[in-house]
Design an enzyme around this catalytic site. Structure first.
Site, PDB file in Angstrom:
ATOM      1  N   GLY A 140       0.660  -1.221  -0.213  1.00  0.00           N
ATOM      2  CA  GLY A 140      -0.076   0.123  -0.120  1.00  0.00           C
ATOM      3  C   GLY A 140       0.712   1.392   0.109  1.00  0.00           C
TER       4      GLY A 140
ATOM      5  CB  CYS B 157      -1.148  -5.902 -35.823  1.00  0.00           C
ATOM      6  SG  CYS B 157       0.344  -6.038 -36.741  1.00  0.00           S
ATOM      7  CG  ASP B 158      -4.336  -4.699 -30.216  1.00  0.00           C
ATOM      8  OD1 ASP B 158      -5.338  -3.428 -29.949  1.00  0.00           O
ATOM      9  OD2 ASP B 158      -4.977  -5.880 -30.030  1.00  0.00           O
TER      10      ASP B 158
ATOM     11  CD  GLU C  97       2.883  -8.760   2.572  1.00  0.00           C
ATOM     12  OE1 GLU C  97       2.219  -8.578   1.347  1.00  0.00           O
ATOM     13  OE2 GLU C  97       2.692  -9.902   3.569  1.00  0.00           O
TER      14      GLU C  97
ATOM     15  CE1 TYR D  82     -21.373  28.197 -42.728  1.00  0.00           C
ATOM     16  CE2 TYR D  82     -20.204  30.156 -42.038  1.00  0.00           C
ATOM     17  CZ  TYR D  82     -21.618  29.285 -42.217  1.00  0.00           C
ATOM     18  OH  TYR D  82     -22.712  29.841 -41.946  1.00  0.00           O
ATOM     19  CB  ALA D  83     -12.873  25.199 -43.183  1.00  0.00           C
TER      20      ALA D  83
END
Length: 729
Positions: free
Chosen positions: A352, A554-555, A401, A466-467
């Site tokens: 933690g 490839c993802d 830990e 508008y573009a």
């Protein structure tokens, strides 16, 4: 700034094609597709602060602030006067001449052997055991100070949970560095228990070996054998039924166990990492179950074996208030176990202890914490002391830990950007635009007229609107086949011109990096964990781009598009010398020493990075490489998936003998090809840097050369030896 609109001579005939040259004006539209002269004056664009700001002298200090290095990196990482990331291996005690330039380490590791380097291919993990030692010593020192200053009547001795990083050298270093502090290990599976037992044979005899996780007969038998080997082993009960197994096997083996129980606390961590806490957490025993376990141990004559209480609120505890609440609750359970007759000695507060990944010191984030190491230790000691004193119970030994806090800083992942996407679009002249507009539908012309009118009146947000509408109309026309690809490119140029003229920011580029996110940064993909990512050099230059990082896989998930500080892109420099002599562009991912290597998979069969261990040295470069391990080869990763590279090679070699025509005088074309194939099995799956790749032709086939490859094609026997050398692990 160039004007968005100005006069165009309508008498000039439209060209048959497009003239792609910069022109700073929009031709004035008119009814019936006739371009009439306009008297409108040029309309200046708004000031773009980022573009017009005074380009001041950039400095490494400004880069350190930009990337927040002093926040997440202190006290181990800084930006030196050369604009490179430096490592301070002893933290705040590091002297200036002891700092290690990370770029020099990368160059030493990746440069060819002929140039004095180690010839390792990127990506690369650089480990700094000195940093690991300092982290462990700092943790121990924080608890020692808290114990002494608060009059606590027991000591602290931690354990390292090997699940954070099971690398042999990491675990062995922790045992060695922690031996003076009685520092131990925690295991959560049978393989982890085996490696912990082996490593602790060289550690302190008082070091704890804490056995967590779900347990079967084999696990419990192995833990009891560890006690026979005089290792200070504690079997922590995670499930109620485990107590029966421990009692039965202990009687059969004739070993008196030391037992712990993991308690499910009511205190709950509400963040991402808090799912293991609370009454409905995955592990641990409820108070009712703990009472039943105590009763069983008492009836079987094993109650004196119950000596440790364990709990875990969750990783990345954000504040000391939450920590103290959970520790206080656990301490009360500990005191109750003492009252019930258990010979309690240790309270294990679990993990933690958090890492400040973004330097924000925030209690409201999953990637930051609002306390220091010392504040964490003091909160634990105070909470336990208060409860035990209230109940008249002797102070227990304190154990934690804290794996993430110990190993995160010591490891850096280095990878290279090999290319970047370009957003350059054709630049269209006024005459080209005139011809383009004539081909539009009436709706498209209306958008163009509105665009021009907005430009004249200085309505810049409307210009962009508008573009964009015009662009969508053109895309529809292109899909219908009524607009050519040249015209589609022309509208891209028009929209880019409008965006720049109204002060829109530069588009975010995609930097393609020689890396697999799934293999090396799996937590980013899996849980959205953010890590500091910084160029390790050129930090004396102002980064002129913003980019996201796209990996080799490839993802679509193989990208990093979220960064610390809530950013969706990263400040980066223009790539220089790609494929040339300018060198590569190296990035580092920091604070990833915990979990990433253990969790990494083999997506697209990309294996793990190369690894070097670097220690501080009094030599000319302030460091020495003490160990270098190449990354997994293509053959290695194929073998992981049950393929047999040697048999695969034999199949391809026979194919070469059957189908390759003998094009050279001595009839050795198939031998040359087979030798090349063997090398591909030996190489890493990642891209080879252009600077380290020298293509050599042999009988019409090209191979990446190195010092040892040329002699390998002399004979079939040489080829077999090469395969043995390349493919046997």
């Amino acid at each position: 700034m160039p004007a968005l609109a100005c006069c165009v001579d309508a008498t000039v005939a439209p060209p048959p094609g497009y003239v792609f040259a910069r022109d700073s004006s929009l031709p004035a539209p008119a009814a019936d597709s006739v371009f009439l002269p306009s008297s409108a004056a040029g309309v200046p664009s708004p000031t773009n602060a980022s573009a017009t700001a005074d380009v001041c002298h950039w400095s490494p200090a400004l880069s350190a602030a930009l990337y927040k290095v002093d926040g997440w990196g202190a006290p181990y990482f800084t930006v030196n006067c050369s604009g490179n990331i430096s490592i301070r291996p002893y933290g705040t005690d590091t002297l200036s001449h002891q700092e290690i330039d990370l770029l020099k380490v990368v160059k030493k590791a990746s440069d060819p052997k002929s140039s004095g380097g180690l010839g390792l291919q990127l990506p690369l993990i650089v480990r700094f055991p000195d940093v690991l030692k300092n982290r462990l010593e700092s943790l121990q020192s924080a608890f020692d100070y808290a114990v002494q200053s608060q009059g606590y009547e027991a000591h602290y001795q931690g354990v390292y949970p090997v699940k954070c990083n099971q690398d042999r050298f990491v675990v062995e270093d922790i045992v060695k560095f922690g031996s003076p502090f009685r520092f131990g290990l925690e295991a959560g599976s049978k393989p982890e228990l085996l490696l912990a037992m082996s490593c602790l044979c060289k550690g302190s005899p008082d070091a704890l070996l804490v056995c967590n996780g779900f347990k079967d007969v084999e696990y419990i038998s192995l833990a009891l054998l560890a006690r026979k080997l005089c290792l200070n082993t504690v079997i922590v009960l995670e499930q109620e039924e485990e107590v029966d197994l421990v009692i039965d096997i202990s009687k059969k083996i004739g070993v008196r166990p030391v037992i712990g129980v993991r308690a499910k606390l009511r205190t709950k961590h509400s963040g991402h990492f808090g799912s293991t806490s609370g009454e409905k957490g995955k592990f641990g025993l409820t108070t009712t179950q703990i009472l039943r376990v105590v009763k069983k141990l008492e009836l079987s004559g094993f109650l004196d074996c119950l000596q440790l209480l364990h709990f875990h609120i969750g990783s990345q505890i954000p504040s000391t208030a939450l920590l103290a609440d959970g520790v206080g609750e656990a301490a009360q359970i500990y005191c109750e176990l003492v009252r019930l007759g258990a010979c309690m000695k240790v309270i294990d507060i679990g993990g933690g202890l958090g890492i400040d990944y973004d330097g924000s010191k925030s209690a409201n984030s999953d990637i930051s914490v609002a306390y220091t190491l010392q504040e964490y230790a003091s909160a634990v000691v105070q909470a336990v002391r208060f409860v035990c004193d209230r109940n008249g119970v002797k102070h227990p030994v304190l154990c934690s830990e804290s794996g993430r806090a110990i190993v995160s800083h010591h490891s850096i992942l280095i990878f290279e950007a090999v290319s970047a996407s370009s957003y350059e679009t054709p630049q269209v002249s006024s005459l080209g635009l005139q011809y383009f507009v004539e081909r539009l539908t009436e709706e498209g012309r209306a958008d163009y007229r509105n665009l021009y009118s907005a430009a004249v009146h200085g309505e810049y947000d409307t210009c962009v609107l508008y573009a964009d509408q015009l662009k969508q109309k053109c895309i529809e026309q292109f899909k219908e086949g009524s607009l050519g690809i040249e015209q589609l490119a022309a509208v891209d140029g028009l929209c880019e011109f409008v965006s720049k003229a109204v002060g829109a920011s530069e588009p975010v580029r995609t930097y393609h990096v020689n890396l697999s996110i799934f293999t090396s940064i799996p937590d980013f993909w899996a849980i959205g964990q953010l890590f500091p990512i910084v160029p390790i050099h050129r930090l004396d230059e102002k980064p002129g781009m913003r980019g996201i990082l796209s990996d080799l896989t490839c993802d679509s998930d193989g990208k990093i598009d979220k960064f610390i500080g809530g950013e969706s892109s990263l400040p980066l420099h223009e790539l220089e010398g790609i494929g040339g002599s300018g060198g590569g562009y190296f990035l580092g991912m920091f604070l990833g020493g915990a979990y990433e290597e253990a969790l990494g998979g083999f997506h697209n069969l990309f294996g793990g990075p190369s690894v070097v261990r670097v220690s501080q040295s009094d030599g000319p470069h302030s460091f020495a490489v003490t160990c270098a391990v190449p990354g997994l080869s293509c053959g290695d990763v194929l073998r992981v998936m049950q393929h047999e590279p040697e048999l695969m090679f034999e199949t391809l070699k026979h194919r070469a003998e059957e189908f390759v025509h003998e094009e050279d005088d001595d009839g050795m074309a198939h031998v040359s090809l087979a030798s090349g194939l063997a090398r591909y099995f030996h190489n890493m799956p990642y891209l080879v840097a252009p600077s380290s790749c020298c293509l050599t032709a042999n009988s019409g086939y090209y191979y990446c050369d190195d010092e040892s490859f040329g002699a390998a094609i002399e004979s079939a026997a040489g080829e077999d030896e090469q395969w043995t050398a390349y493919c046997v692990a």
